[in-house]
Design a protein around this motif. Structure first.
Motif, PDB file in Angstrom:
ATOM      1  N   ALA B 143      53.685 -50.578-100.710  1.00 13.11           N
ATOM      2  CA  ALA B 143      54.098 -48.952-100.408  1.00 13.11           C
ATOM      3  C   ALA B 143      54.467 -48.990 -98.911  1.00 13.11           C
ATOM      4  N   VAL B 144      53.780 -49.401 -98.026  1.00 14.11           N
ATOM      5  CA  VAL B 144      54.347 -49.046 -96.581  1.00 14.11           C
ATOM      6  C   VAL B 144      55.520 -49.606 -96.417  1.00 14.11           C
ATOM      7  N   ALA B 145      55.886 -50.760 -96.795  1.00 14.34           N
ATOM      8  CA  ALA B 145      57.288 -51.150 -96.704  1.00 14.34           C
ATOM      9  C   ALA B 145      58.554 -50.701 -97.655  1.00 14.34           C
ATOM     10  N   LYS B 146      58.058 -50.048 -98.668  1.00 12.33           N
ATOM     11  CA  LYS B 146      58.840 -49.269 -99.411  1.00 12.33           C
ATOM     12  C   LYS B 146      59.208 -47.970 -98.835  1.00 12.33           C
ATOM     13  N   GLY B 147      58.171 -47.412 -97.982  1.00  7.32           N
ATOM     14  CA  GLY B 147      58.488 -46.196 -97.087  1.00  7.32           C
ATOM     15  C   GLY B 147      59.398 -46.390 -96.076  1.00  7.32           C
ATOM     16  N   TYR B 148      59.569 -47.805 -95.419  1.00 10.64           N
ATOM     17  CA  TYR B 148      60.769 -47.975 -94.643  1.00 10.64           C
ATOM     18  C   TYR B 148      62.236 -48.031 -95.118  1.00 10.64           C
ATOM     19  N   THR B 149      62.042 -48.448 -96.449  1.00  5.97           N
ATOM     20  CA  THR B 149      63.484 -48.470 -97.190  1.00  5.97           C
ATOM     21  C   THR B 149      63.780 -47.026 -97.387  1.00  5.97           C
ATOM     22  N   THR B 150      62.933 -46.389 -97.947  1.00  4.92           N
ATOM     23  CA  THR B 150      63.304 -44.908 -98.725  1.00  4.92           C
ATOM     24  C   THR B 150      63.311 -43.831 -97.545  1.00  4.92           C
ATOM     25  N   ASN B 151      62.857 -44.123 -96.618  1.00  4.13           N
ATOM     26  CA  ASN B 151      62.834 -43.032 -95.276  1.00  4.13           C
ATOM     27  C   ASN B 151      63.472 -43.706 -94.249  1.00  4.13           C
ATOM     28  N   LYS B 152      64.421 -44.528 -94.260  1.00  2.00           N
ATOM     29  CA  LYS B 152      65.221 -45.289 -93.542  1.00  2.00           C
ATOM     30  C   LYS B 152      65.946 -44.221 -92.622  1.00  2.00           C
ATOM     31  N   GLY B 153      65.538 -44.237 -91.040  1.00  2.00           N
ATOM     32  CA  GLY B 153      66.250 -43.443 -90.355  1.00  2.00           C
ATOM     33  C   GLY B 153      65.526 -42.174 -90.354  1.00  2.00           C
ATOM     34  N   LYS B 154      64.642 -41.902 -90.958  1.00  7.45           N
ATOM     35  CA  LYS B 154      63.594 -40.473 -91.028  1.00  7.45           C
ATOM     36  C   LYS B 154      62.361 -40.832 -90.483  1.00  7.45           C
ATOM     37  N   ALA B 155      61.515 -39.741 -90.226  1.00  9.10           N
ATOM     38  CA  ALA B 155      60.308 -39.845 -89.946  1.00  9.10           C
ATOM     39  C   ALA B 155      59.370 -40.421 -90.820  1.00  9.10           C
ATOM     40  N   PRO B 156      58.432 -41.471 -90.259  1.00 14.00           N
ATOM     41  CA  PRO B 156      57.609 -41.916 -91.815  1.00 14.00           C
ATOM     42  C   PRO B 156      56.851 -40.898 -92.236  1.00 14.00           C
ATOM     43  N   LYS B 157      56.270 -41.247 -93.468  1.00 12.19           N
ATOM     44  CA  LYS B 157      55.656 -40.246 -94.345  1.00 12.19           C
ATOM     45  C   LYS B 157      54.507 -40.743 -94.982  1.00 12.19           C
ATOM     46  N   GLY B 158      53.433 -40.321 -95.328  1.00 14.99           N
ATOM     47  CA  GLY B 158      52.584 -40.715 -96.209  1.00 14.99           C
ATOM     48  C   GLY B 158      51.631 -41.954 -95.791  1.00 14.99           C
ATOM     49  N   ILE B 159      51.559 -42.602 -96.614  1.00 14.34           N
ATOM     50  CA  ILE B 159      50.659 -43.782 -96.188  1.00 14.34           C
ATOM     51  C   ILE B 159      51.142 -44.775 -95.184  1.00 14.34           C
ATOM     52  N   GLN B 160      52.639 -44.584 -94.916  1.00  9.57           N
ATOM     53  CA  GLN B 160      53.609 -45.137 -93.880  1.00  9.57           C
ATOM     54  C   GLN B 160      53.127 -44.674 -92.633  1.00  9.57           C
ATOM     55  N   SER B 161      53.010 -43.352 -92.480  1.00 13.27           N
ATOM     56  CA  SER B 161      52.628 -42.864 -91.104  1.00 13.27           C
ATOM     57  C   SER B 161      51.154 -43.122 -90.901  1.00 13.27           C
ATOM     58  N   PHE B 162      50.503 -43.335 -91.856  1.00 16.38           N
ATOM     59  CA  PHE B 162      49.013 -43.773 -91.618  1.00 16.38           C
ATOM     60  C   PHE B 162      48.875 -45.063 -91.191  1.00 16.38           C
ATOM     61  N   PHE B 163      49.400 -46.011 -91.602  1.00 14.54           N
ATOM     62  CA  PHE B 163      49.378 -47.287 -91.085  1.00 14.54           C
ATOM     63  C   PHE B 163      50.406 -47.930 -89.939  1.00 14.54           C
ATOM     64  N   GLU B 164      51.473 -46.889 -89.802  1.00 15.19           N
ATOM     65  CA  GLU B 164      52.388 -47.393 -88.559  1.00 15.19           C
ATOM     66  C   GLU B 164      51.518 -47.599 -87.376  1.00 15.19           C
ATOM     67  N   PRO B 165      50.949 -46.564 -86.850  1.00 16.29           N
ATOM     68  CA  PRO B 165      50.328 -46.692 -85.725  1.00 16.29           C
ATOM     69  C   PRO B 165      49.372 -48.102 -85.402  1.00 16.29           C
ATOM     70  N   VAL B 166      48.617 -48.068 -86.533  1.00 20.58           N
ATOM     71  CA  VAL B 166      47.579 -49.428 -86.590  1.00 20.58           C
ATOM     72  C   VAL B 166      48.777 -50.651 -86.357  1.00 20.58           C
ATOM     73  N   ILE B 167      49.757 -50.774 -86.981  1.00 19.86           N
ATOM     74  CA  ILE B 167      50.615 -52.140 -86.930  1.00 19.86           C
ATOM     75  C   ILE B 167      51.066 -52.098 -85.614  1.00 19.86           C
ATOM     76  N   VAL B 168      51.737 -50.820 -85.158  1.00 18.31           N
ATOM     77  CA  VAL B 168      52.225 -50.902 -83.859  1.00 18.31           C
ATOM     78  C   VAL B 168      50.998 -51.234 -82.743  1.00 18.31           C
TER      79      VAL B 168
END
Lengths: 164, 349, 87
Positions: B143-168
């Motif tokens: 789901a997170v990886a899908k977020g990066y393809t659908t929200n390409k060039g946009k701000a992270p959304k949903g589960i993507q924005s929840f996990f992005e800080p942890v990954i970073v």
């Protein structure tokens, strides 16, 4: 005791499942996520750099503008100064001209006055001469009788005329 | 960090209560006439062991047990059946006997044959939990990886924005500074490791869940993989440092080889033991606290224990994060020290 | 394991002794770890008080060193547990 001893079944499952989890996530998840994160980092980096460059450019433009304004101000001051000088000079010239004109007029009038006076004096002299001739005539007519009184009269008249 | 102290405390409390309950038993024998039915004796040590060890079938509470497949290989033959068969037949089925979570071969007479080796590859509670956590991890990160393809060039959304800080955080604060410039190669493994440990630590805290990261087999595999990765990616400086440490007279080399050998083995061993003991210790503390309720059968004790268990559970959630972080951090440090490039200037004798 | 077996055989006469030994050993490990982690915590606090801007780095280092000490203590706990469980 079994708490501290590895069990072979779980060992095998753990190795198989964990490694396949790693491979699947690596291929289908991490690749995209890390790629996207790095891309975004690159974008943010370049955006920041661009902002920095733009700011520097703006500062340069502003400095240029200020320089231009300063130059324009100097130019303006110079022009105003020159205009003022020109006006002053013109004023002075006009004044000079006026004064010289008036002096000339004064001179001319003085000259004219002098000539007039000379002419008047000449007139007066000729009038006096005429008058004296008339007087002389009258005297001569009267003094045909008295020579002495005639002479004294003439000399008296003459001395009077000289004083005039 | 107080965990081991508390572990010792609870173990000693546990032994006291074992003695206490034995003492109590004699009392009960006297007053047993008033009891309408004979209650099952509560044994705290057994209860705790039952909760933190593996089992065939997933028992959520009493009488609610999810049967799981038992897979056995014995004498070259494969036997697959449900774990419910063992429960139905008092632990003996199809020529196999389940005794204290171990499966043995039994002969016709019903005697246990200890000489025949039985390979137990069953889907036990822990394996089921492992598969469940794998499904959770896969669905989260797909789901997170899908977020990066659908929200390409946009701000992270949903589960993507929840996990992005942890990954970073793992990428920039743990992996990058410790592994060094070649961190890209190890990042996928370390991220998988972190999230695997984290999700299983947290899942282990749920009531009725398996104690997967508190199982020494699982931590052993994780530590062994770290060991393998470190030693397969080690450069010649690392090996040279092990074989011929600088500034040591050659006479002393054998002594250093022994020390280095122990050190090399101790690193994964400590990783393995740390995760295992922290998670198991946490479970033992919570279970012994809850066990006090059944020992005393008192409302006052129950309320006090409840509050304290809540507090300990909070600490356990923190420990779940810290242990996942520490495991990943130490693995990256070991990898970093093995692949570190030494400049020639560092080798001045 | 063999050393452990020898020790365990030596105390095989009495279960109580073995359990007590396990408990005391684990307790000593916990005391050592407590002192060690306490010292780390104290020093980290001091460091943060002196240099609040380095708090993040100090915290990470503190966790790493605490984990290393904890591992040693946990070895003690595991050996104690081993004795408890074997007897």
């Amino acid at each position: 005791m079994e708490l501290l001893l590895p069990s072979p079944g779980l060992l095998l499952w753990q190795i198989v499942v964990f490694l396949s989890l790693f491979l699947i996530l690596k291929k289908y998840a991490w690749k995209g996520i890390i790629g996207a994160l790095q891309e975004r980092e690159g974008e943010i980096d370049s955006a920041l750099r661009m902002a920095e460059e733009t700011r520097a450019e703006m500062a340069k433009l502003k400095a240029d503008n200020e320089k231009l304004i300063a130059e324009a101000r100097i130019e303006r001051d110079k022009i105003i100064k020159e205009a003022k000088e020109a006006a002053d000079r013109m004023l002075v010239e006009a004044k000079d001209k006026a004064s010289s004109e008036s002096a000339k007029i004064l001179n001319d009038s003085r000259e004219a006055l002098k000539q007039e006076r000379a002419a008047m004096i000449a007139q007066v002299k000729s009038d006096v001469a005429v008058l004296s001739i008339e007087i002389a005539e009258k005297v001569l007519r009267k003094e045909l009788s008295d020579k002495k009184s005639q002479q004294s009269l003439v000399s008296e008249l003459m001395s009077d005329a000289k004083l005039n | 960090m107080f965990k081991h102290i508390l572990l010792i405390l609870s173990l000693s409390v546990l032994s006291i209560f074992t003695a206490y309950s034995q003492h109590d038993e004699s009392h009960e024998n006297h007053g047993a006439k008033t009891e309408e039915h004979v209650e099952e004796k509560f044994n705290m040590g057994e209860m705790i062991m039952h909760h933190i060890t593996d089992e065939h079938g997933w028992e959520f509470t009493h009488s609610l047990k999810l049967p799981l497949p038992v897979i056995l290989i014995s004498e070259g033959k494969l036997a697959v059946f449900s774990s419910a068969r063992f429960d139905e037949n008092k632990g003996v089925y199809n020529g196999f006997k389940l005794d204290h979570h171990h499966i043995y071969k039994v002969n016709e007479a019903g005697e246990v044959d200890h000489h025949t080796k039985v390979w137990d590859l069953s889907i036990t509670k822990n394996v089921a939990s492992l598969l469940l956590s794998t499904v959770i991890l896969l669905s989260i990160f797909f789901a997170v990886a899908k977020g990066y393809t659908t929200n390409k060039g946009k701000a992270p959304k949903g589960i993507q924005s929840f996990f992005e800080p942890v990954i970073v955080f793992i990428k920039d604060e743990v992996v990058k500074p410790n592994v060094g410039p070649k961190y890209q190669r190890y990042l996928p493994y370390l991220l998988t490791l972190f999230f695997f440990i984290l999700v299983n630590n947290l899942m282990g805290l749920l009531p009725g869940a398996a104690n997967l990261t508190g199982n020494i087999t699982v931590t052993l595999v994780l530590a062994f993989l770290t060991f393998i990765i470190v030693h397969f990616s080690a450069n010649k400086h690392y090996w040279l440092h092990l074989v011929a440490p600088t500034g040591v007279p050659p006479v002393m080399y054998p002594l250093f080889w022994i020390i280095e050998f122990i050190g090399v083995l101790m690193k994964p061993a400590s990783l393995c033991i740390r995760l295992f003991a922290n998670i198991t210790g946490g479970h033992i503390i919570i279970l012994s606290l809850l066990g006090l309720i059944f020992v005393f059968k008192s409302f006052v004790i129950g309320a006090g224990v409840g509050v304290f268990t809540l507090f300990m559970s909070g600490i356990e959630i923190m420990v779940a994060f810290i242990q996942a972080f520490i495991f990943t951090l130490l693995t990256s440090m070991y990898i970093g020290s093995a692949i570190e490039e030494h400049h020639e200037a560092d080798h001045g004798h | 394991m063999s050393i452990l077996n020898i020790i365990l055989q030596a105390v095989a006469e009495g279960k109580g002794w073995a359990v007590m030994g396990g408990g005391i050993g684990a307790g000593l490990a916990a005391i050592g770890a407590g002192i060690g982690i306490g010292k780390i915590g104290g020093s980290a606090m001091e460091g943060v008080a002196r240099q609040p801007e380095a708090a993040g780095k100090i915290q990470t280092m503190m966790l790493i060193i605490a984990a290393l000490i904890e591992a040693v203590a946990l070895f003690g706990v595991v050996v104690g547990l081993l004795i408890l469980l074997l007897y």
